[in-house]
Scaffold this active site. Structure first.
Site, short mmCIF file in Angstrom:
data_model
loop_
_atom_site.label_atom_id
_atom_site.label_comp_id
_atom_site.label_asym_id
_atom_site.label_seq_id
_atom_site.Cartn_x
_atom_site.Cartn_y
_atom_site.Cartn_z
N LYS A 66 -11.77 0.52 -2.09
CA LYS A 66 -10.67 1.15 -2.88
C LYS A 66 -11.18 1.13 -4.29
O LYS A 66 -11.91 2.10 -4.50
CB LYS A 66 -9.26 0.53 -2.50
CG LYS A 66 -8.93 0.52 -1.05
CD LYS A 66 -7.53 0.45 -0.61
CE LYS A 66 -7.45 -0.01 0.76
NZ LYS A 66 -7.58 0.96 1.53
N SER A 118 0.93 -1.45 -0.17
CA SER A 118 0.16 0.20 0.02
C SER A 118 0.83 1.09 0.12
O SER A 118 0.51 2.27 -0.69
CB SER A 118 -1.06 -0.06 1.23
OG SER A 118 -0.05 -0.18 2.58
N HIS A 128 -5.30 -3.34 -2.88
CA HIS A 128 -4.91 -2.59 -3.91
C HIS A 128 -4.68 -3.03 -5.04
O HIS A 128 -4.44 -2.33 -6.10
CB HIS A 128 -3.61 -1.66 -3.30
CG HIS A 128 -3.69 -1.07 -2.14
ND1 HIS A 128 -4.16 0.23 -2.13
CD2 HIS A 128 -3.53 -1.22 -0.79
CE1 HIS A 128 -4.21 0.70 -0.99
NE2 HIS A 128 -3.71 -0.11 -0.13
C1 LIG Z 1 -3.14 -3.49 2.19
C2 LIG Z 1 -4.40 -3.21 2.95
N1 LIG Z 1 -5.03 -4.21 3.61
C3 LIG Z 1 -6.23 -3.77 4.29
C4 LIG Z 1 -6.47 -2.48 4.41
C5 LIG Z 1 -7.85 -2.16 5.39
O1 LIG Z 1 -9.04 -1.97 4.50
P1 LIG Z 1 -10.18 -1.08 4.71
O2 LIG Z 1 -9.80 0.38 4.53
O3 LIG Z 1 -11.21 -1.65 4.05
O4 LIG Z 1 -10.35 -1.36 6.41
C6 LIG Z 1 -6.12 -1.66 3.52
C7 LIG Z 1 -6.29 0.01 4.01
O5 LIG Z 1 -5.74 0.90 3.72
C8 LIG Z 1 -4.71 -1.93 2.98
O6 LIG Z 1 -4.28 -0.94 2.50
#
Ligand SMILES: Cc1ncc(COP(=O)(O)O)c(C=O)c1O
Length: 412
Positions: free
Chosen positions: A260, A201, A229
């Site tokens: 996202k 991310s 992502h």
């Molecule tokens: C790699 C990754 N996993 C999980 C999440 C969490 O997802 P959510 O925003 O739906 O809670 C994010 C959020 O930024 C993320 O970047």
């Protein structure tokens, strides 16, 4: 359809620090002062209106390079209408956890659409991607187990590992020799779990999925990947990097988010039907947390349908990203191995990253500063998220503005 929230109806913001902190909390003032001194205090911005190519933050309209709205669906009226129809049919609140009565028809349709998209037997949805990771990891591993986790994994994976109380081995980012050694040394344990983001991310790098599958087979480990992502961006159907790399058979657990590229909210885990059914008994954030609203599930289902209709959006996004990487490297900027729609520009100090982000905003561009704990100490950066909305001119404007800001800093 043009709608605006009535800002005049908001109660006035209470003045900051109107009263001193109660004695039991007075340490918070010191903590905040320390964050401020280290350049780590976080902004509290208010966005108004829909976001898309542009975003209005605290009344300033900026070209938006700071959202994970990769396919440009966050402001799409088709999602709004799908949500309205579901709210009309099922009401707004889910009312209870999915285990009790929160699992509506809209949630069932979403889970079937996800399973279909990922070409797996079943899927389970959670109120957030964060909850999907913490609940799934803590269900899969326990104190008698070992988890091998990439050093650059998302905070929700890190917290899930901690919550499991398993022995945690952290391997350097994408270092497969280190992972092999870690698993070889894990000794006799009940289970081994390898967990990784597929698209990282904050780095925009991708996990070496074929090698991970091979190591999982070699060490009889479970392989769990987080496609947060990658969902909607990679793969012919848009299901993610597992599909893009042809690794579906070697990956046991696929987690992702609806928040996202799919522009809704909530998280999911997908895989074998028995594993999904077992998680309904073990995943605490599914059992003990209210389901997200049916209207949100319906918007996510519609967005999944749009993936099938519009492969051109992900193709154009990735073409734009490739052009951006090329222009940055021609300008001599280090993107630290990024190959996706997420592009970090490393600045170094936390204060430096904030200064660069502020100057970009003065030039009309929103590119957020990312600082510890999101990135390691000394590796603060400005994080560019590209979206389908961006034009070649937008990207050109970003490259020339960043290049000029960074060269001013080098000269001063
Ligand atoms: C790699 C990754 N996993 C999980 C999440 C969490 O997802 P959510 O925003 O739906 O809670 C994010 C959020 O930024 C993320 O970047």
């Amino acid at each position: 359809m043009t709608c605006r929230l009535d800002a005049a109806a908001l109660p006035p913001q209470p003045p900051r620090a109107a009263a001193p902190l109660p004695a039991a909390l007075d340490w918070i003032a010191d903590d905040l002062a320390a964050l401020r001194a280290e350049g780590l205090e976080r902004p509290h911005r208010v966005r108004s209106g829909r976001q898309g190519r542009e975003v209005d933050l605290d009344g300033q309209t900026l070209l938006n390079f700071g959202s994970n709205d990769y396919l440009g669906l966050a402001g799409d009226v088709r999602l709004t209408k799908a949500a309205s129809r579901a709210a009309c049919a099922e009401g707004f609140g889910a009312g209870a956890s999915p285990l009790v009565s929160g699992h509506s028809q809209a949630h069932e349709l979403l889970e079937r659409a996800l399973a279909n998209l990922l070409a797996v037997d079943g899927a389970l949805t959670f109120p957030s991607g964060f909850a999907a990771n913490t609940a799934t990891i803590a269900a899969l591993a326990g104190p008698d187990d070992v988890i091998a986790s990439d050093a650059r994994n998302h905070a929700s994976i890190i917290d899930g590992c901690r919550l499991s109380r398993a022995r945690i081995g952290i391997y350097p980012h994408r270092d497969m020799a280190a992972l092999d050694a870690l698993l070889a040394q894990s000794g006799s344990v009940r289970r081994r779990l390898i967990v990784t983001d597929t698209v990282f991310s904050m780095d925009g790098t991708v996990a070496p999925l074929a090698d991970l599958c091979e190591l999982a087979r070699k060490h009889r480990a479970i392989l769990m990947v987080d496609e947060a992502h990658a969902t909607g961006v990679f793969g012919v159907r848009g299901s993610g990097l597992v599909e893009e790399t042809g690794c579906a058979d070697g990956v046991h657990v696929r987690v992702g988010t609806l928040s996202k590229a799919l522009a809704a909210a909530g998280g999911f885990v997908a895989g074998h039907a028995d594993m999904i059914h077992w998680l309904r008994h073990k995943a605490r954030a599914w059992i003990f947390s209210t389901a997200h609203p049916p209207a949100v599930a319906a918007a996510a289902t519609l967005a999944i349908g749009l993936l099938a209709e519009g492969p051109h959006r992900r193709r154009e996004l990735l073409e734009r990203a490739a052009g951006f990487h090329e222009r940055l490297s021609r300008s001599g900027l280090d993107v630290a191995g990024a190959t996706t729609q997420i592009v970090p520009i490393i600045v170094g100090s936390a204060g430096g990253a904030v200064a660069v982000s502020t100057r970009l905003a003065e030039a009309g561009l929103f590119v957020p500063a990312i600082r510890p704990p999101s990135v390691p100490e000394g590796k603060s950066l400005v994080r560019v998220s590209l979206s389908w909305h961006h034009t070649a001119d937008d990207v050109g404007r970003l490259v020339s503005t960043i290049t000029s800001i960074l060269s001013d800093r080098a000269d001063s």
